[in-house]
Design a protein around this motif. Structure first.
Motif, PDB file in Angstrom:
ATOM      1  N   ASN A 191      -1.468   4.747  -7.153  1.00 27.05           N
ATOM      2  CA  ASN A 191      -2.154   3.946  -8.168  1.00 27.05           C
ATOM      3  C   ASN A 191      -3.507   3.462  -7.662  1.00 27.05           C
ATOM      4  N   ILE A 192      -3.556   3.083  -6.396  1.00 25.35           N
ATOM      5  CA  ILE A 192      -4.830   2.633  -5.796  1.00 25.35           C
ATOM      6  C   ILE A 192      -5.816   3.791  -5.769  1.00 25.35           C
ATOM      7  N   LEU A 193      -5.359   4.954  -5.337  1.00 28.54           N
ATOM      8  CA  LEU A 193      -6.222   6.134  -5.296  1.00 28.54           C
ATOM      9  C   LEU A 193      -6.736   6.485  -6.682  1.00 28.54           C
ATOM     10  N   PHE A 194      -5.867   6.435  -7.682  1.00 26.14           N
ATOM     11  CA  PHE A 194      -6.269   6.705  -9.056  1.00 26.14           C
ATOM     12  C   PHE A 194      -7.317   5.685  -9.517  1.00 26.14           C
ATOM     13  N   GLY A 195      -7.107   4.419  -9.199  1.00 30.79           N
ATOM     14  CA  GLY A 195      -8.062   3.366  -9.569  1.00 30.79           C
ATOM     15  C   GLY A 195      -9.425   3.585  -8.932  1.00 30.79           C
ATOM     16  N   VAL A 196      -9.436   3.973  -7.656  1.00 28.91           N
ATOM     17  CA  VAL A 196     -10.706   4.253  -6.963  1.00 28.91           C
ATOM     18  C   VAL A 196     -11.410   5.432  -7.639  1.00 28.91           C
ATOM     19  N   LEU A 197     -10.659   6.465  -7.967  1.00 27.10           N
ATOM     20  CA  LEU A 197     -11.243   7.632  -8.637  1.00 27.10           C
ATOM     21  C   LEU A 197     -11.843   7.251  -9.990  1.00 27.10           C
ATOM     22  N   VAL A 198     -11.149   6.422 -10.745  1.00 27.52           N
ATOM     23  CA  VAL A 198     -11.664   5.963 -12.040  1.00 27.52           C
ATOM     24  C   VAL A 198     -12.976   5.201 -11.842  1.00 27.52           C
ATOM     25  N   VAL A 199     -13.010   4.315 -10.865  1.00 29.80           N
ATOM     26  CA  VAL A 199     -14.235   3.548 -10.580  1.00 29.80           C
ATOM     27  C   VAL A 199     -15.366   4.491 -10.187  1.00 29.80           C
ATOM     28  N   LEU A 200     -15.071   5.477  -9.340  1.00 28.95           N
ATOM     29  CA  LEU A 200     -16.105   6.434  -8.922  1.00 28.95           C
ATOM     30  C   LEU A 200     -16.625   7.261 -10.103  1.00 28.95           C
ATOM     31  N   MET A 201     -15.760   7.537 -11.059  1.00 28.10           N
ATOM     32  CA  MET A 201     -16.188   8.303 -12.233  1.00 28.10           C
ATOM     33  C   MET A 201     -17.020   7.465 -13.202  1.00 28.10           C
ATOM     34  N   ILE A 202     -16.905   6.156 -13.112  1.00 29.43           N
ATOM     35  CA  ILE A 202     -17.691   5.267 -13.976  1.00 29.43           C
ATOM     36  C   ILE A 202     -19.108   5.107 -13.440  1.00 29.43           C
ATOM     37  N   ILE A 203     -19.258   5.133 -12.133  1.00 23.50           N
ATOM     38  CA  ILE A 203     -20.573   4.942 -11.497  1.00 23.50           C
ATOM     39  C   ILE A 203     -21.365   6.241 -11.619  1.00 23.50           C
ATOM     40  N   PRO A 204     -22.532   6.219 -12.287  1.00 25.78           N
ATOM     41  CA  PRO A 204     -23.296   7.461 -12.504  1.00 25.78           C
ATOM     42  C   PRO A 204     -23.658   8.211 -11.215  1.00 25.78           C
ATOM     43  N   GLN A 205     -23.966   7.504 -10.138  1.00 23.31           N
ATOM     44  CA  GLN A 205     -24.386   8.147  -8.892  1.00 23.31           C
ATOM     45  C   GLN A 205     -23.253   8.945  -8.246  1.00 23.31           C
ATOM     46  N   THR A 206     -22.015   8.581  -8.509  1.00 16.30           N
ATOM     47  CA  THR A 206     -20.889   9.327  -7.934  1.00 16.30           C
ATOM     48  C   THR A 206     -20.210  10.241  -8.946  1.00 16.30           C
ATOM     49  N   ARG A 207     -20.386   9.958 -10.229  1.00 18.49           N
ATOM     50  CA  ARG A 207     -19.736  10.761 -11.271  1.00 18.49           C
ATOM     51  C   ARG A 207     -20.230  12.210 -11.234  1.00 18.49           C
ATOM     52  N   MET A 208     -21.542  12.413 -11.227  1.00 17.26           N
ATOM     53  CA  MET A 208     -22.098  13.763 -11.295  1.00 17.26           C
ATOM     54  C   MET A 208     -21.648  14.628 -10.105  1.00 17.26           C
ATOM     55  N   PRO A 209     -21.760  14.166  -8.862  1.00 18.49           N
ATOM     56  CA  PRO A 209     -21.299  15.017  -7.750  1.00 18.49           C
ATOM     57  C   PRO A 209     -19.812  15.376  -7.836  1.00 18.49           C
ATOM     58  N   ILE A 210     -18.997  14.453  -8.290  1.00 18.26           N
ATOM     59  CA  ILE A 210     -17.567  14.737  -8.429  1.00 18.26           C
ATOM     60  C   ILE A 210     -17.357  15.797  -9.515  1.00 18.26           C
ATOM     61  N   GLN A 211     -18.034  15.654 -10.629  1.00 18.61           N
ATOM     62  CA  GLN A 211     -17.890  16.624 -11.720  1.00 18.61           C
ATOM     63  C   GLN A 211     -18.374  18.012 -11.287  1.00 18.61           C
ATOM     64  N   VAL A 212     -19.489  18.062 -10.564  1.00 18.04           N
ATOM     65  CA  VAL A 212     -20.021  19.348 -10.091  1.00 18.04           C
ATOM     66  C   VAL A 212     -19.028  19.997  -9.133  1.00 18.04           C
ATOM     67  N   PHE A 213     -18.471  19.208  -8.217  1.00 17.45           N
ATOM     68  CA  PHE A 213     -17.488  19.721  -7.264  1.00 17.45           C
ATOM     69  C   PHE A 213     -16.286  20.325  -7.995  1.00 17.45           C
ATOM     70  N   PHE A 226       0.822  -1.213   0.000  1.00 12.84           N
ATOM     71  CA  PHE A 226       0.000   0.000   0.000  1.00 12.84           C
ATOM     72  C   PHE A 226       0.852   1.258   0.000  1.00 12.84           C
ATOM     73  N   LYS A 227       1.918   1.265   0.756  1.00 12.24           N
ATOM     74  CA  LYS A 227       2.793   2.438   0.781  1.00 12.24           C
ATOM     75  C   LYS A 227       3.414   2.690  -0.593  1.00 12.24           C
ATOM     76  N   LYS A 228       3.786   1.604  -1.250  1.00  9.67           N
ATOM     77  CA  LYS A 228       4.434   1.723  -2.549  1.00  9.67           C
ATOM     78  C   LYS A 228       3.449   2.104  -3.658  1.00  9.67           C
ATOM     79  N   HIS A 229       2.206   1.625  -3.574  1.00 16.04           N
ATOM     80  CA  HIS A 229       1.235   1.788  -4.665  1.00 16.04           C
ATOM     81  C   HIS A 229       0.023   2.652  -4.292  1.00 16.04           C
ATOM     82  N   TRP A 230       0.106   3.457  -3.230  1.00 20.27           N
ATOM     83  CA  TRP A 230      -1.060   4.215  -2.783  1.00 20.27           C
ATOM     84  C   TRP A 230      -1.603   5.147  -3.865  1.00 20.27           C
TER      85      TRP A 230
END
Length: 187
Positions: free
Chosen positions: A11-33, A5-9
């Motif tokens: 990349n993990i954070l980026f992956g979570v963000l990508v997943v959140l941007m794919i899900i419609p319920q979380t994509r819109m609030p992130i884009q608005v923010f 986790f220390k070495k790849h934090w």
């Protein structure tokens, strides 16, 4: 596992963000923010580049099915915003518009124009406690106010000059816009 986790934090954070941007319920609030973070005060169009609205004849329908004609605003200071509930930049600028409308609604004619279904728009307005005057567009806007970009906002002087022609997200409750409206109202 901790070393992983220390070495790849990042990349993990980026992956979570990508997943959140794919899900419609979380994509819109992130884009608005993000849109709100990058919004700025719109600029006044230089006098030599301003167009004057030639034709105010434009039929609109309010959310309560009342037909109005834009010509009722001829000779007044006007703000026209083209928007949609599905448009993140549009949604991002709505709180600033609500504050501006609350402060200037009795001295400036506001038109928030959409092509969406009234029930969807009403749900959006109720959810966010907005009291903005929304109108449904069934006919083309006057030629000088036609745009294929959402959001697009125009500020018109009493003489019909398009003083602001802004596309994209903006902070409409800025000191600069308030000062402009005060000046236009005083003319």
């Amino acid at each position: 596992m901790e070393k992983f986790f220390k070495k790849h934090w990042s990349n993990i954070l980026f992956g979570v963000l990508v997943v959140l941007m794919i899900i419609p319920q979380t994509r819109m609030p992130i884009q608005v923010f993000v849109q709100r973070l990058i919004s700025f005060s719109p600029s006044e169009t230089s006098e030599e580049k301003r167009e004057t609205l030639q034709d105010y004849n434009w039929s609109l329908v309010s959310l309560n099915s009342e037909e109005i004609n834009f010509s009722q605003s001829q000779g007044k200071v006007v703000v026209v915003n083209f928007w949609a509930t599905w448009c993140p930049p549009c949604v991002a600028e709505m709180p600033s518009f609500q504050k501006l409308y609350d402060a200037y609604g009795s001295n400036v004619d506001f038109y928030f124009v959409t092509s969406e279904k009234p029930d969807k728009v009403n749900r959006f307005l109720e959810k966010h406690n907005y009291s903005l005057p929304v109108f449904l567009q069934f006919f083309e806007a006057p030629e000088q106010m036609q745009s294929s970009v959402l959001p697009t906002t125009y500020v018109l002087s009493k003489s019909g000059e398009i003083v602001v022609n802004e596309t994209g997200v903006a902070d409409w409750n800025s000191k600069k816009i308030r000062s402009l409206l005060d000046r236009l109202i005083a003319e």
